[in-house]
Scaffold this active site. Structure first.
Site, PDB file in Angstrom:
ATOM      1  N   ARG A  50      -5.236  -8.395  10.008  1.00 27.75           N
ATOM      2  CA  ARG A  50      -4.968  -8.600   8.033  1.00 27.75           C
ATOM      3  C   ARG A  50      -6.346  -7.883   7.597  1.00 27.75           C
ATOM      4  NH1 ARG A  50      -1.227  -7.003  10.098  1.00 27.75           N
ATOM      5  NH2 ARG A  50       1.231  -7.200   8.908  1.00 27.75           N
ATOM      6  N   CYS A  87       0.510  -1.298   0.406  1.00 32.08           N
ATOM      7  CA  CYS A  87       0.468  -0.357  -0.049  1.00 32.08           C
ATOM      8  C   CYS A  87       0.656   1.369  -0.050  1.00 32.08           C
ATOM      9  CB  CYS A  87      -0.855   0.095   1.619  1.00 32.08           C
ATOM     10  SG  CYS A  87      -2.126   1.412   1.029  1.00 32.08           S
TER      11      CYS A  87
END
Length: 412
Positions: A228, A135
C-alpha cells in the site's frame, strides 16, 4: 450483540473471567452477554475501566485528528496510541459503521455518512487528517486542451467529481498541520501516472503541503503480501522523510501459523468448535473445491496465472481482498488429506493486525460476509503504527509550534 458483550470483549475477558471480575455467576453473565437481561450500570463502568485506555479520558490529547473513509478504524488504531484524539469520523457504509462503533464506543461524536454532503464548517478543527480514500478514475483531459479552451484545470477541475476532491476541500478549508493518505500501490501507475500527478500537484501546488510517499509491504509485520502507498504531508517544511523509516526484514516476518486457530485454543463461537479448531462451515464444499481446481487448470493450460492460492502454516498469504466472502480462493488453508478451508473472520482480524499481542480481541458484530469485506478493504494496523511512530516527532513538534493552526476565516 449486547453492550455488555462488546465491553467484555474490549476488556479482553472471557465469560468466565468476567464472572470472576464482576462477582456474579457465570450463568448471569451469559445472559448479559446474549442480551437476555441487562447488568447494572456499575458492571458496565467496571468493564470500561478494565478496557485498555479506559481511564485516560481526562488527559489532554497530544493532538487531534479526523478519520475520513474510516472503514473499521485501521488508521485510527495507529495514531490514537500516540495520544491523539479523534474528533470527527466519516464512513458511508452502515455495516462498517457498526463495527467501528463497537470498537470505539466512547466517542463523543456520531459517524458522518456521505462525505460529499459534509460541509467543512461542520468538521471540528484538527491537527491531523487521516484518509484511506477510494481512488476513482480521474479526468484524462489534458491541461493544454483546457488552457486552449480557457477552462480551469488542477484542483478546480481535474479532481472534481472524485472523492479525493472532498479530501482536498477539507484540507484547504481547515489547513491541518499534517495529513496521512493511504491507497493501493497502483495509485502511482493508474492512468499512466496521471492520477498520482494530479493528487501530488493538488497537495503541493494548490494546497501548499510538503509531501513524501512510500509503498510499504505489510509482510514485514503480518503473514500477508500486501503493498500500500502512504502519502504524508506537513503544512510546514520540517525535514520529514520516509527514507530513514525502519522496516523489519520481510524475510523474517511472521508466517500464517501465527494467526491460525489451533487445537486447544479457547473456543469462540461462531468461528471455532469446542476444541478451538476452525468451525466446519469454513471448509469448502466438495463442489466448490472441484470448481476452483477445474477453473485453475483451464487457465493453466492457456498459460494464465489465474487460480486459487493454497497456503500452509509456514507460508505468507496473498493479499486479502474485499471479495474474499465469495469463495475465499485467494487464501485457502491447506488441510492434509482434506478439502481446504477459508480463513475465519477472527483469523482475518489477526492477518490484518487488528488482533495481536497486547491487543484485546476486536469486536466483530457483523455477518461473515460483511466482516470479510471490511477486513479486505482495511489497512494493516502494525504498518500504520510504524508510520505513526515514524511521524511522531515531527507531528508533535508541529503541534507545539502551532504551524498551520489557523482555520480559514470563511469557516471560522
Amino acid at each position: 450483540m449486547s453492550e455488555f458483550s462488546i465491553l467484555r470483549q474490549q476488556a479482553g475477558l472471557t465469560v468466565t473471567e468476567a464472572a470472576l471480575r464482576t462477582g456474579y455467576s457465570e450463568r448471569t453473565v451469559c445472559r448479559w452477554d446474549k442480551g437476555e437481561t441487562q447488568p447494572r450500570k456499575a458492571v458496565l463502568d467496571l468493564l470500561r475501566a478494565i478496557k485498555p485506555g479506559g481511564g485516560q479520558n481526562s488527559t489532554p490529547p497530544a493532538f487531534t485528528f479526523i478519520d475520513l473513509f474510516a472503514g473499521i478504524g485501521g488508521l485510527r488504531r495507529g495514531f490514537e496510541p500516540l495520544g491523539g484524539k479523534c474528533v470527527f469520523t466519516c464512513e458511508w457504509d452502515r455495516y462498517s459503521q457498526k463495527t467501528y462503533m463497537a470498537n470505539f464506543p466512547q466517542d463523543d461524536h456520531e459517524i458522518a455518512g456521505d462525505i460529499r454532503k459534509v460541509e467543512s464548517k461542520d468538521i471540528p478543527a484538527h491537527d491531523l487528517l487521516l484518509a484511506g480514500f477510494p481512488c476513482q478514475p480521474f479526468s484524462i483531459a489534458g491541461v493544454s486542451k483546457k488552457n486552449a479552451l480557457n477552462r480551469p484545470h488542477g484542483f478546480a477541475c481535474e479532481a472534481q467529481g472524485t472523492l479525493f476532491f472532498d479530501v482536498a476541500r477539507i484540507i484547504r478549508d481547515h489547513q491541518p498541520k499534517a495529513l496521512v493518505l493511504e491507497n493501493v500501490k497502483n495509485l502511482v501507475n493508474h492512468d499512466r501516472g496521471h492520477t498520482f500527478r494530479v493528487i501530488y500537484d493538488v497537495l503541493t501546488k494548490e494546497l501548499g503541503y510538503h509531501v513524501e510517499k512510500r509503498v510499504i509491504d505489510a509482510k514485514s509485520w503480518v503473514p500477508q503480501h500486501r503493498e500500500r502507498i502512504f502519502i504524508v504531508g506537513f503544512r510546514e517544511k520540517n525535514g520529514f522523510s520516509f527514507d530513514d523509516m525502519e522496516v523489519p526484514d520481510p524475510l523474517n516476518g511472521p508466517k500464517l501459523g501465527s494467526i491460525l486457530h489451533r487445537s486447544g485454543d479457547s473456543p469462540e463461537k461462531p468461528f471455532t468448535e469446542k476444541d478451538g479448531q476452525a468451525a466446519a462451515k469454513y471448509t469448502l464444499s466438495v463442489h466448490l473445491w472441484g470448481y476452483l481446481r477445474d477453473y485453475a487448470e483451464k487457465h493453466r493450460q492457456k498459460g494464465n496465472g489465474f487460480g486459487f492460492g493454497l497456503f500452509g502454516p509456514s507460508d505468507v498469504a496473498r493479499t486479502l481482498s474485499a471479495r474474499y466472502y465469495k469463495d475465499g480462493s485467494e487464501i485457502l488453508i491447506l488441510r492434509e488429506g482434506n478439502v481446504p478451508r477459508r480463513l475465519t473472520p477472527r483469523e482475518c482480524a489477526r492477518l490484518m493486525g487488528f488482533d495481536g499481542r497486547g491487543r484485546p480481541p476486536m469486536v466483530i458484530p457483523v455477518s461473515d460476509t460483511q466482516a470479510y469485506r471490511q477486513f479486505g478493504n482495511a489497512v494493516v494496523v502494525p504498518v500504520v503504527e510504524a508510520v505513526a511512530r515514524h511521524m511522531e516527532p515531527w507531528l508533535l513538534e508541529a503541534v507545539r509550534s502551532g504551524a498551520g493552526a489557523t482555520r480559514k476565516a470563511a469557516i471560522a
